[in-house]
Design a protein around this motif. Structure first.
Motif, PDB file in Angstrom:
ATOM      1  N   VAL A  15       3.741  -4.266  50.219  1.00 37.99           N
ATOM      2  CA  VAL A  15       2.369  -4.587  50.599  1.00 37.99           C
ATOM      3  C   VAL A  15       2.287  -6.053  50.986  1.00 37.99           C
ATOM      4  CG1 VAL A  15       1.673  -5.210  48.244  1.00 37.99           C
ATOM      5  CG2 VAL A  15      -0.049  -4.340  49.849  1.00 37.99           C
ATOM      6  N   HIS A  16       1.315  -6.362  51.844  1.00 37.56           N
ATOM      7  CA  HIS A  16       1.011  -7.746  52.207  1.00 37.56           C
ATOM      8  C   HIS A  16      -0.496  -7.919  52.067  1.00 37.56           C
ATOM      9  CE1 HIS A  16       1.434 -11.227  55.364  1.00 37.56           C
ATOM     10  NE2 HIS A  16       1.074 -11.654  54.154  1.00 37.56           N
ATOM     11  N   VAL A  17      -0.900  -8.648  51.037  1.00 38.44           N
ATOM     12  CA  VAL A  17      -2.321  -8.811  50.712  1.00 38.44           C
ATOM     13  C   VAL A  17      -2.912  -9.935  51.558  1.00 38.44           C
ATOM     14  CG1 VAL A  17      -3.903  -9.426  48.845  1.00 38.44           C
ATOM     15  CG2 VAL A  17      -1.999  -7.869  48.409  1.00 38.44           C
ATOM     16  N   GLY A  18      -4.214  -9.848  51.851  1.00 31.35           N
ATOM     17  CA  GLY A  18      -4.873 -10.812  52.721  1.00 31.35           C
ATOM     18  C   GLY A  18      -5.022 -12.198  52.120  1.00 31.35           C
ATOM     19  N   LEU A  19      -5.510 -13.115  52.945  1.00 32.74           N
ATOM     20  CA  LEU A  19      -5.595 -14.525  52.559  1.00 32.74           C
ATOM     21  C   LEU A  19      -6.850 -14.863  51.771  1.00 32.74           C
ATOM     22  CD1 LEU A  19      -4.372 -16.152  55.894  1.00 32.74           C
ATOM     23  CD2 LEU A  19      -3.171 -16.186  53.702  1.00 32.74           C
ATOM     24  N   THR A  39       0.878   2.091  65.312  1.00 34.99           N
ATOM     25  CA  THR A  39      -0.313   2.113  66.156  1.00 34.99           C
ATOM     26  C   THR A  39      -0.658   0.769  66.770  1.00 34.99           C
ATOM     27  OG1 THR A  39      -1.767   1.664  64.269  1.00 34.99           O
ATOM     28  CG2 THR A  39      -1.280   3.969  64.750  1.00 34.99           C
ATOM     29  N   GLY A  40       0.009  -0.307  66.321  1.00 36.40           N
ATOM     30  CA  GLY A  40      -0.342  -1.632  66.822  1.00 36.40           C
ATOM     31  C   GLY A  40      -1.660  -2.146  66.285  1.00 36.40           C
ATOM     32  N   ARG A  41      -2.127  -1.612  65.137  1.00 38.42           N
ATOM     33  CA  ARG A  41      -3.409  -2.021  64.577  1.00 38.42           C
ATOM     34  C   ARG A  41      -3.393  -3.463  64.093  1.00 38.42           C
ATOM     35  NH1 ARG A  41      -4.423   0.414  59.787  1.00 38.42           N
ATOM     36  NH2 ARG A  41      -6.672   0.070  59.926  1.00 38.42           N
ATOM     37  N   SER A  42      -2.228  -3.953  63.698  1.00 37.83           N
ATOM     38  CA  SER A  42      -2.158  -5.270  63.073  1.00 37.83           C
ATOM     39  C   SER A  42      -0.990  -6.050  63.630  1.00 37.83           C
ATOM     40  CB  SER A  42      -1.998  -5.124  61.551  1.00 37.83           C
ATOM     41  OG  SER A  42      -1.749  -6.391  60.964  1.00 37.83           O
ATOM     42  N   PRO A  43      -1.131  -7.371  63.798  1.00 39.34           N
ATOM     43  CA  PRO A  43       0.000  -8.188  64.253  1.00 39.34           C
ATOM     44  C   PRO A  43       1.041  -8.417  63.167  1.00 39.34           C
ATOM     45  CG  PRO A  43      -1.887  -9.585  63.805  1.00 39.34           C
ATOM     46  CD  PRO A  43      -2.366  -8.156  63.670  1.00 39.34           C
ATOM     47  N   CYS A  44       0.731  -8.075  61.914  1.00 37.07           N
ATOM     48  CA  CYS A  44       1.671  -8.283  60.803  1.00 37.07           C
ATOM     49  C   CYS A  44       1.910  -6.948  60.107  1.00 37.07           C
ATOM     50  CB  CYS A  44       1.124  -9.305  59.806  1.00 37.07           C
ATOM     51  SG  CYS A  44       0.921 -10.949  60.516  1.00 37.07           S
ATOM     52  N   LEU A  73      -5.245  -0.245  53.088  1.00 38.71           N
ATOM     53  CA  LEU A  73      -5.907  -1.094  52.098  1.00 38.71           C
ATOM     54  C   LEU A  73      -6.927  -2.016  52.746  1.00 38.71           C
ATOM     55  CD1 LEU A  73      -2.942  -2.297  49.824  1.00 38.71           C
ATOM     56  CD2 LEU A  73      -4.519  -0.409  49.411  1.00 38.71           C
ATOM     57  N   SER A  74      -7.240  -1.780  54.013  1.00 35.03           N
ATOM     58  CA  SER A  74      -8.091  -2.700  54.761  1.00 35.03           C
ATOM     59  C   SER A  74      -9.496  -2.763  54.195  1.00 35.03           C
ATOM     60  CB  SER A  74      -8.158  -2.263  56.233  1.00 35.03           C
ATOM     61  OG  SER A  74      -6.863  -2.138  56.785  1.00 35.03           O
ATOM     62  N   LEU A  75     -10.088  -3.945  54.295  1.00 31.75           N
ATOM     63  CA  LEU A  75     -11.480  -4.150  53.917  1.00 31.75           C
ATOM     64  C   LEU A  75     -12.301  -4.435  55.168  1.00 31.75           C
ATOM     65  CD1 LEU A  75     -11.014  -6.349  50.725  1.00 31.75           C
ATOM     66  CD2 LEU A  75     -11.438  -3.895  50.859  1.00 31.75           C
ATOM     67  N   PRO A  76     -13.581  -4.061  55.183  1.00 31.59           N
ATOM     68  CA  PRO A  76     -14.408  -4.249  56.371  1.00 31.59           C
ATOM     69  C   PRO A  76     -14.409  -5.708  56.842  1.00 31.59           C
ATOM     70  CG  PRO A  76     -15.537  -2.879  54.764  1.00 31.59           C
ATOM     71  CD  PRO A  76     -14.315  -3.399  54.085  1.00 31.59           C
ATOM     72  N   GLY A  77     -14.217  -5.883  58.153  1.00 37.73           N
ATOM     73  CA  GLY A  77     -14.280  -7.213  58.738  1.00 37.73           C
ATOM     74  C   GLY A  77     -13.033  -8.045  58.556  1.00 37.73           C
ATOM     75  N   ARG A  78     -12.008  -7.490  57.925  1.00 37.22           N
ATOM     76  CA  ARG A  78     -10.769  -8.234  57.690  1.00 37.22           C
ATOM     77  C   ARG A  78      -9.613  -7.577  58.458  1.00 37.22           C
ATOM     78  NH1 ARG A  78     -12.159 -12.993  55.729  1.00 37.22           N
ATOM     79  NH2 ARG A  78      -9.972 -13.257  55.122  1.00 37.22           N
ATOM     80  N   GLU A  79      -8.509  -8.304  58.558  1.00 37.83           N
ATOM     81  CA  GLU A  79      -7.340  -7.787  59.268  1.00 37.83           C
ATOM     82  C   GLU A  79      -6.812  -6.527  58.592  1.00 37.83           C
ATOM     83  OE1 GLU A  79      -2.938  -9.394  60.726  1.00 37.83           O
ATOM     84  OE2 GLU A  79      -4.140 -10.573  59.334  1.00 37.83           O
ATOM     85  N   PRO A  80      -6.367  -5.527  59.371  1.00 42.10           N
ATOM     86  CA  PRO A  80      -5.830  -4.300  58.771  1.00 42.10           C
ATOM     87  C   PRO A  80      -4.655  -4.587  57.839  1.00 42.10           C
ATOM     88  CG  PRO A  80      -6.216  -3.982  61.107  1.00 42.10           C
ATOM     89  CD  PRO A  80      -6.424  -5.445  60.837  1.00 42.10           C
ATOM     90  N   ARG A  81      -4.686  -3.966  56.660  1.00 40.91           N
ATOM     91  CA  ARG A  81      -3.606  -4.098  55.683  1.00 40.91           C
ATOM     92  C   ARG A  81      -3.271  -2.716  55.151  1.00 40.91           C
ATOM     93  NH1 ARG A  81      -1.518  -9.513  55.404  1.00 40.91           N
ATOM     94  NH2 ARG A  81      -3.194 -10.798  56.236  1.00 40.91           N
ATOM     95  N   GLU A  82      -2.025  -2.532  54.715  1.00 40.38           N
ATOM     96  CA  GLU A  82      -1.591  -1.219  54.251  1.00 40.38           C
ATOM     97  C   GLU A  82      -0.540  -1.386  53.167  1.00 40.38           C
ATOM     98  OE1 GLU A  82       0.531   0.882  57.312  1.00 40.38           O
ATOM     99  OE2 GLU A  82       1.813  -0.833  57.738  1.00 40.38           O
ATOM    100  N   ALA A 132     -11.717 -12.990  47.930  1.00 39.04           N
ATOM    101  CA  ALA A 132     -12.307 -11.678  47.680  1.00 39.04           C
ATOM    102  C   ALA A 132     -11.446 -10.571  48.280  1.00 39.04           C
ATOM    103  CB  ALA A 132     -13.725 -11.626  48.253  1.00 39.04           C
ATOM    104  N   GLU A 133     -10.804 -10.862  49.421  1.00 36.17           N
ATOM    105  CA  GLU A 133      -9.933  -9.887  50.062  1.00 36.17           C
ATOM    106  C   GLU A 133      -8.739  -9.571  49.159  1.00 36.17           C
ATOM    107  OE1 GLU A 133      -7.693  -9.380  54.397  1.00 36.17           O
ATOM    108  OE2 GLU A 133      -8.216 -11.371  53.650  1.00 36.17           O
ATOM    109  N   ARG A 134      -8.109 -10.606  48.617  1.00 35.70           N
ATOM    110  CA  ARG A 134      -6.975 -10.388  47.719  1.00 35.70           C
ATOM    111  C   ARG A 134      -7.396  -9.555  46.518  1.00 35.70           C
ATOM    112  NH1 ARG A 134      -6.166 -15.934  48.447  1.00 35.70           N
ATOM    113  NH2 ARG A 134      -6.711 -16.410  46.276  1.00 35.70           N
ATOM    114  N   GLU A 135      -8.504  -9.944  45.920  1.00 34.87           N
ATOM    115  CA  GLU A 135      -8.962  -9.242  44.722  1.00 34.87           C
ATOM    116  C   GLU A 135      -9.246  -7.773  45.020  1.00 34.87           C
ATOM    117  OE1 GLU A 135     -12.158  -9.891  41.075  1.00 34.87           O
ATOM    118  OE2 GLU A 135     -12.322 -11.077  42.913  1.00 34.87           O
TER     119      GLU A 135
END
Length: 251
Positions: A144-148, A94-99, A117-126, A151-154
């Motif tokens: 999976v690729h967890v955010g930076l 879908t092109g939702r995320s650059p990564c 796995l996306s969290l509100p206000g953060r880059e889409p993750r799956e 709190a996002e990682r956790e």
């Protein structure tokens, strides 16, 4: 390449199985040079049955003389160069995320899924997962690729653990870039406790690796043996991460 079941021709999963996790950095090295063939050569060095990929590709990462129109075509080229089948998720479609994440697998899976796995206000993750083998002898592999953010990682690791638990009795291996450098953090401790993540080699930055950002985990009925960073001369040049490799065995 998105999701669904594949019919016929499946073989029993045989252990031990060699798996790998690799953040390919959009096929760009530390200097920014784009080289798909070099990444493919590193993957061939790994000699892994399954490779979980992170930061696969997007149009932003393609050189100006190689704008493919659909980033999935780049992944198809990578699969052809490595002799694997390529499995992608919703972000690439879908092109939702650059990564975007993907799985390279020597055999077609029985089932493919992608969960957000996306969290509100953060880059889409799956998390992208696939089941290999037959109904009698099988294995689920997820990448999976967890955010930076801390709190996002956790939060994303917590959701990943819940997802693995929801899969229930399925034997599962998780491959990924968890962006977690501190082995004493709550995220690292949760991964060790709930995902069976063993200590593994330092993978970042590739030329002089200092941080163990890339990790693997497995359900209690499996064991990850000899998890280590692949430190070939080619791997030190191909990406800003080194690949992580291990053998999956039954307990």
């Amino acid at each position: 390449m998105i999701s669904g079941e594949h019919d016929g021709g499946h073989q029993d999963v045989v252990f031990p199985m060699r798996v790998a996790s690799y953040n390919v950095h959009g096929f760009r090295d530390a200097s920014g040079a784009w080289n798909l063939e070099r990444t493919a050569a590193v993957i061939r060095e790994l000699d892994a049955h399954v490779v979980g990929l992170q930061e696969v590709i997007c149009l932003r990462d393609c050189p100006l003389n190689a704008q493919f129109g659909d980033p999935r075509s780049v992944l198809a080229d990578l699969a052809a160069l490595t002799g694997h089948h390529a499995i992608t998720g919703i972000n690439m479609a879908t092109g939702r995320s650059p990564c975007c994440n993907a799985l390279l697998m020597r055999e077609l899976p029985r089932d493919v899924t992608a969960q957000d796995l996306s969290l509100p206000g953060r880059e889409p993750r799956e998390v992208v997962s696939a089941v290999l083998g037959t109904e009698e002898h099988w294995l689920r592999v997820a990448t999976v690729h967890v955010g930076l953010g801390f709190a996002e990682r956790e939060g994303q690791v917590r959701r990943l653990v819940e997802l693995v638990e929801k899969w229930g009795s399925e034997r599962t291996v998780v491959l990924g870039d968890f962006n977690e450098w501190n082995p004493l953090s709550r995220t690292a401790r949760r991964m060790a406790r709930d995902l069976g993540a063993p200590k593994s080699g330092r993978t970042f930055p590739a030329r002089f690796p200092l941080l163990p950002l890339d990790r693997m985990g497995a359900t209690p009925d499996l064991r990850l043996r000899n998890a280590h960073a692949h430190r070939s001369a080619l791997a030190r040049k191909a990406s800003d991460h080194l690949p992580l490799v291990a053998e999956v065995a039954e307990v």
